[in-house]
Design an enzyme around this catalytic site. Structure first.
Site, PDB file in Angstrom:
ATOM      1  N   ASP A   1       5.218  -5.925   2.333  1.00  0.00           N
ATOM      2  CA  ASP A   1       5.033  -4.776   2.858  1.00  0.00           C
ATOM      3  C   ASP A   1       6.277  -3.887   2.947  1.00  0.00           C
ATOM      4  O   ASP A   1       7.428  -4.583   2.811  1.00  0.00           O
ATOM      5  CB  ASP A   1       4.289  -4.611   4.183  1.00  0.00           C
ATOM      6  CG  ASP A   1       2.834  -4.980   4.017  1.00  0.00           C
ATOM      7  OD1 ASP A   1       2.262  -5.129   3.158  1.00  0.00           O
ATOM      8  OD2 ASP A   1       2.274  -5.415   5.353  1.00  0.00           O
TER       9      ASP A   1
ATOM     10  N   LYS B   1       3.232   0.880   1.867  1.00  0.00           N
ATOM     11  CA  LYS B   1       2.183   1.755   2.308  1.00  0.00           C
ATOM     12  C   LYS B   1       2.801   2.662   3.056  1.00  0.00           C
ATOM     13  O   LYS B   1       3.492   2.575   3.744  1.00  0.00           O
ATOM     14  CB  LYS B   1       0.767   1.195   2.667  1.00  0.00           C
ATOM     15  CG  LYS B   1       0.107   0.436   1.724  1.00  0.00           C
ATOM     16  CD  LYS B   1      -0.994  -0.271   2.283  1.00  0.00           C
ATOM     17  CE  LYS B   1      -2.024  -0.984   1.678  1.00  0.00           C
ATOM     18  NZ  LYS B   1      -1.350  -2.358   1.165  1.00  0.00           N
TER      19      LYS B   1
ATOM     20  N   MET C   1      -0.690   2.713  14.583  1.00  0.00           N
ATOM     21  CA  MET C   1      -0.652   3.811  13.625  1.00  0.00           C
ATOM     22  C   MET C   1      -1.295   5.248  14.161  1.00  0.00           C
ATOM     23  O   MET C   1      -2.000   5.933  13.667  1.00  0.00           O
ATOM     24  CB  MET C   1      -1.588   3.323  12.497  1.00  0.00           C
ATOM     25  CG  MET C   1      -1.062   2.240  11.828  1.00  0.00           C
ATOM     26  SD  MET C   1      -2.091   1.442  10.549  1.00  0.00           S
ATOM     27  CE  MET C   1      -3.709   0.631  11.546  1.00  0.00           C
TER      28      MET C   1
END
Length: 261
Positions: free
Chosen positions: A43, A64, A176
């Site tokens: 990641d 991402k 998030m």
């Protein structure tokens, strides 16, 4: 299952939790896996010092960002499977823990569907690492007997059923959620959470430049804007926030306003 250190155990996937950021919070088993990796699929939020524990591995970033992915999840799954089929030991390195908002479950399903071996090594989740650093107990015998984890970055936020997840005696941890925090605050208050419920924002936990700040739920959106909070950050809603070391920014803002009056 073969040992991680068995040189004959080729062609498998190891999902590894990289923890909240600080390499010192990796598990011993995670470090062993990194040292054995042929291919490291990682990641974007994984600290470079963690990646450096696998100098022998071919690195592939599948970072991402909000509304922009280098590869869709199906393509990541196919990439992992393709490398394993060559006989490689593929370490899929994920921030936090693979099974907490890390799509680890989807990747396990894909690897198993291909008839390949897979192992999961848990990591310290971002919420646990951030809370520990801020001295914020997510549960407490006097203040909170339940804790819930939700994703704040999702489609149809208003349609999500969060009723009962936050309020007196409960702690809500939101991953998030920085970009959507005004809508999150409005949603929680509409669901009956008191506007003066304490809220903490834990930014860049365990990494250089980390911050732990707090305010009240009604001020959450304004706080994030005033303080220019950036991801990665965790939001914690609940009375346990009062016990933390997080700086009370609402009080500081009020004092500053008084001094200018």
């Amino acid at each position: 299952m073969a040992s991680l250190l068995d040189p004959s155990a080729r062609g498998r996937v190891i999902l590894v939790g990289a923890g909240p950021g600080d390499p010192g919070l990796l598990t011993v088993r995670a470090v062993e896996a990194l040292r054995e990796a042929d291919v490291l699929v990682h990641d974007g939020l994984v600290d470079s010092r963690v990646l450096d524990l696998a100098p022998q591995a071919h690195r592939i970033s599948v970072a991402k960002q909000r509304n922009r992915h280098t590869l869709p999840q199906d393509a990541i799954n196919a990439l992992i499977v393709a490398h394993v089929k060559t006989g490689a030991i593929v370490v899929r390195l994920k921030g936090g823990d693979p099974f907490i908002f890390g799509r680890g479950g989807e990747e396990v399903e894909a690897v198993r569907a291909a008839g390949l071996r897979v192992e999961v090594i848990p990591g310290v989740s971002a919420a646990l690492g951030a809370a520990a650093e801020a001295m914020l107990p997510l549960t407490h015998r006097d203040w909170s007997s339940a804790v819930s984890f939700v994703a704040g970055q999702c489609k149809g936020l208003s349609d999500q059923d969060w009723s009962g997840l936050a309020g007196k005696g409960r702690t809500l941890v939101i991953y998030m959620g920085v970009a959507n925090c005004p809508a999150i605050a409005d949603k929680l208050m509409a669901d009956g959470v008191a506007p003066d419920m304490p809220v903490a924002v834990l930014e860049r936990a365990t990494l250089e430049g980390h911050r732990a700040i707090r305010t009240l739920l009604a001020d959450l959106g304004d706080l994030v804007e005033r303080e220019q909070v950036k991801s990665p950050a965790i939001i914690v809603v609940g009375e346990v926030v009062r016990l933390s070391d997080a700086e009370d920014k609402l009080v500081a803002w009020a004092k500053a306003a008084e001094s200018l009056a």
